[in-house]
Design a protein around this motif. Structure first.
Motif, PDB file in Angstrom:
ATOM      1  N   ARG A 135      38.431  33.923  48.148  1.00 11.75           N
ATOM      2  CA  ARG A 135      39.247  34.614  47.151  1.00 11.75           C
ATOM      3  C   ARG A 135      39.041  34.061  45.744  1.00 11.75           C
ATOM      4  O   ARG A 135      38.639  32.912  45.566  1.00 11.75           O
ATOM      5  CB  ARG A 135      40.734  34.498  47.497  1.00 11.75           C
ATOM      6  CG  ARG A 135      41.167  35.290  48.701  1.00 11.75           C
ATOM      7  CD  ARG A 135      42.660  35.131  48.948  1.00 11.75           C
ATOM      8  NE  ARG A 135      43.111  36.000  50.046  1.00 11.75           N
ATOM      9  CZ  ARG A 135      44.364  36.079  50.455  1.00 11.75           C
ATOM     10  NH1 ARG A 135      45.293  35.333  49.863  1.00 11.75           N
ATOM     11  NH2 ARG A 135      44.696  36.895  51.447  1.00 11.75           N
ATOM     12  N   ALA A 136      39.389  34.912  44.771  1.00  8.10           N
ATOM     13  CA  ALA A 136      39.468  34.492  43.373  1.00  8.10           C
ATOM     14  C   ALA A 136      40.828  34.896  42.827  1.00  8.10           C
ATOM     15  O   ALA A 136      41.289  36.025  43.052  1.00  8.10           O
ATOM     16  CB  ALA A 136      38.353  35.135  42.548  1.00  8.10           C
ATOM     17  N   TYR A 137      41.471  33.969  42.129  1.00  7.03           N
ATOM     18  CA  TYR A 137      42.747  34.219  41.477  1.00  7.03           C
ATOM     19  C   TYR A 137      42.624  33.929  39.982  1.00  7.03           C
ATOM     20  O   TYR A 137      41.855  33.048  39.576  1.00  7.03           O
ATOM     21  CB  TYR A 137      43.843  33.287  42.016  1.00  7.03           C
ATOM     22  CG  TYR A 137      44.249  33.495  43.440  1.00  7.03           C
ATOM     23  CD1 TYR A 137      45.342  34.296  43.775  1.00  7.03           C
ATOM     24  CD2 TYR A 137      43.574  32.856  44.482  1.00  7.03           C
ATOM     25  CE1 TYR A 137      45.741  34.454  45.096  1.00  7.03           C
ATOM     26  CE2 TYR A 137      43.965  33.013  45.799  1.00  7.03           C
ATOM     27  CZ  TYR A 137      45.051  33.812  46.108  1.00  7.03           C
ATOM     28  OH  TYR A 137      45.444  33.961  47.419  1.00  7.03           O
ATOM     29  N   ARG A 138      43.431  34.637  39.185  1.00  6.95           N
ATOM     30  CA  ARG A 138      43.638  34.264  37.779  1.00  6.95           C
ATOM     31  C   ARG A 138      45.084  33.822  37.626  1.00  6.95           C
ATOM     32  O   ARG A 138      46.005  34.505  38.065  1.00  6.95           O
ATOM     33  CB  ARG A 138      43.353  35.434  36.843  1.00  6.95           C
ATOM     34  CG  ARG A 138      43.689  35.103  35.371  1.00  6.95           C
ATOM     35  CD  ARG A 138      43.152  36.136  34.400  1.00  6.95           C
ATOM     36  NE  ARG A 138      43.496  37.495  34.831  1.00  6.95           N
ATOM     37  CZ  ARG A 138      42.912  38.585  34.312  1.00  6.95           C
ATOM     38  NH1 ARG A 138      41.966  38.468  33.395  1.00  6.95           N
ATOM     39  NH2 ARG A 138      43.282  39.783  34.736  1.00  6.95           N
ATOM     40  N   ILE A 139      45.259  32.662  37.000  1.00  5.32           N
ATOM     41  CA  ILE A 139      46.589  32.082  36.826  1.00  5.32           C
ATOM     42  C   ILE A 139      46.827  31.856  35.339  1.00  5.32           C
ATOM     43  O   ILE A 139      46.031  31.190  34.669  1.00  5.32           O
ATOM     44  CB  ILE A 139      46.711  30.751  37.602  1.00  5.32           C
ATOM     45  CG1 ILE A 139      46.510  31.004  39.096  1.00  5.32           C
ATOM     46  CG2 ILE A 139      48.076  30.106  37.350  1.00  5.32           C
ATOM     47  CD1 ILE A 139      46.345  29.733  39.916  1.00  5.32           C
ATOM     48  N   ILE A 196      50.339  34.855  38.534  1.00  4.43           N
ATOM     49  CA  ILE A 196      49.176  34.610  39.381  1.00  4.43           C
ATOM     50  C   ILE A 196      48.737  35.952  39.932  1.00  4.43           C
ATOM     51  O   ILE A 196      49.561  36.744  40.411  1.00  4.43           O
ATOM     52  CB  ILE A 196      49.477  33.603  40.510  1.00  4.43           C
ATOM     53  CG1 ILE A 196      48.217  33.389  41.374  1.00  4.43           C
ATOM     54  CG2 ILE A 196      50.668  34.014  41.347  1.00  4.43           C
ATOM     55  CD1 ILE A 196      48.334  32.203  42.330  1.00  4.43           C
ATOM     56  N   GLU A 197      47.449  36.236  39.864  1.00  2.00           N
ATOM     57  CA  GLU A 197      46.902  37.525  40.282  1.00  2.00           C
ATOM     58  C   GLU A 197      45.683  37.301  41.171  1.00  2.00           C
ATOM     59  O   GLU A 197      44.748  36.605  40.778  1.00  2.00           O
ATOM     60  CB  GLU A 197      46.488  38.323  39.039  1.00  2.00           C
ATOM     61  CG  GLU A 197      45.809  39.646  39.335  1.00  2.00           C
ATOM     62  CD  GLU A 197      45.264  40.318  38.092  1.00  2.00           C
ATOM     63  OE1 GLU A 197      44.819  41.474  38.203  1.00  2.00           O
ATOM     64  OE2 GLU A 197      45.273  39.694  37.006  1.00  2.00           O
ATOM     65  N   GLN A 198      45.713  37.869  42.362  1.00  3.33           N
ATOM     66  CA  GLN A 198      44.529  37.832  43.215  1.00  3.33           C
ATOM     67  C   GLN A 198      43.553  38.884  42.714  1.00  3.33           C
ATOM     68  O   GLN A 198      43.865  40.066  42.653  1.00  3.33           O
ATOM     69  CB  GLN A 198      44.895  38.096  44.672  1.00  3.33           C
ATOM     70  CG  GLN A 198      43.707  37.954  45.612  1.00  3.33           C
ATOM     71  CD  GLN A 198      44.077  38.118  47.071  1.00  3.33           C
ATOM     72  OE1 GLN A 198      45.198  37.793  47.475  1.00  3.33           O
ATOM     73  NE2 GLN A 198      43.156  38.616  47.865  1.00  3.33           N
ATOM     74  N   LEU A 199      42.349  38.458  42.341  1.00  2.00           N
ATOM     75  CA  LEU A 199      41.361  39.335  41.727  1.00  2.00           C
ATOM     76  C   LEU A 199      40.447  40.007  42.740  1.00  2.00           C
ATOM     77  O   LEU A 199      39.745  40.958  42.392  1.00  2.00           O
ATOM     78  CB  LEU A 199      40.520  38.544  40.718  1.00  2.00           C
ATOM     79  CG  LEU A 199      41.289  37.918  39.555  1.00  2.00           C
ATOM     80  CD1 LEU A 199      40.357  37.023  38.741  1.00  2.00           C
ATOM     81  CD2 LEU A 199      41.919  38.978  38.668  1.00  2.00           C
TER      82      LEU A 199
END
Length: 253
Positions: free
Chosen positions: A133-137, A142-145
């Motif tokens: 997974r990739a997330y942006r925080i 917090i968003e799972q991309l």
């Protein structure tokens, strides 16, 4: 931890940690944090996490090939779009893994997930296959991309089961897509946008599943990238360590 100053005066810090866990005998995860080549003046960066599968030798070899092949093909394709570079790099790795799996004894079932984040001229692009997974925080979100390529996640998106049911479903780790399994490969590629000060990006294998999104956000925002990766890996192990776990964190300064 390593530092890089972008040509637009943006600093990026990153940290990375991996661990075999408390149940498995071998770590089939792999990661890479690649600096620009000496001849490249555009400041391109590439961060990758891969989670191998297919027996002890096969899984470890598949993730290793992904970490070796993706950056080579990516950096060799300068001048093309970020989408094209990442997609071509994943396809190259897929071909290498598939060929080895069908030509060498002991590697018949091997494959790997792979998630890669590229920074190209101040823009972020992600390529993804599998359930890494990739997330942006940010300071407050917090968003799972990425979308997991699993049977259960497809069922959840189609409304067959709920999110709570998906988290405990016995087939939640059944992949629908991976590098090296088929001769052709569909790659998800996402344009994330430009670098924003104080954004953090987290790449991880599914060994981090025991840590909630709220905990991810709290830990990533609280420490420097290397300290945060180490704390997250330790937390996964404290909660059973049922799988290999790998975490890469990129912090835009």
């Amino acid at each position: 931890m390593s530092w890089w100053k972008h040509k637009r005066s943006t600093n990026i810090a990153f940290g990375a940690s991996t661990h075999v866990g408390r149940v498995r005998s071998e770590n089939q995860d792999a990661y890479g944090c690649f600096p620009e080549h000496a001849s490249n003046g555009h400041g391109d960066r590439l961060f990758i996490v891969a989670d191998g599968m297919g027996g002890h030798a096969g899984g470890k070899e598949a993730s290793r090939i992904a970490i070796d092949e993706v950056p080579g093909a990516f950096f060799d394709a300068r001048g093309k779009s970020a989408h094209d570079r990442l997609r071509a790099a994943f396809i190259t790795a897929n071909e290498r893994i598939y060929t080895k799996a069908h030509s060498e004894e002991g590697f018949e079932r091997m494959g790997t997930t792979c998630t890669a984040l590229a920074v190209i001229e101040g823009q972020i692009c992600i390529a993804h296959v599998g359930d890494t997974r990739a997330y942006r925080i940010t300071n407050d979100t917090i968003e799972q991309l990425t979308n997991d390529h699993t049977l259960v996640e497809e069922m959840r998106r189609e409304g067959v089961i709920t999110a709570d049911e998906a988290r405990v479903h016995p087939r939640r780790n059944t992949l629908t897509r991976a590098l090296g399994v088929e001769p052709s490969l569909e790659v998800d590629v996402y344009d994330v946008g430009g670098l924003n000060a104080n954004d953090r990006f987290l790449l991880c294998s599914d060994g981090l599943a025991a840590v909630t999104s709220e905990e991810l956000m709290q830990i990533v925002l609280a420490g420097d990238p290397q300290q945060a990766t180490e704390k997250l890996v330790a937390m996964a192990n404290e909660r059973g360590g049922h799988d290999n776990v790998t975490v890469v964190i990129i912090h835009v300064k």
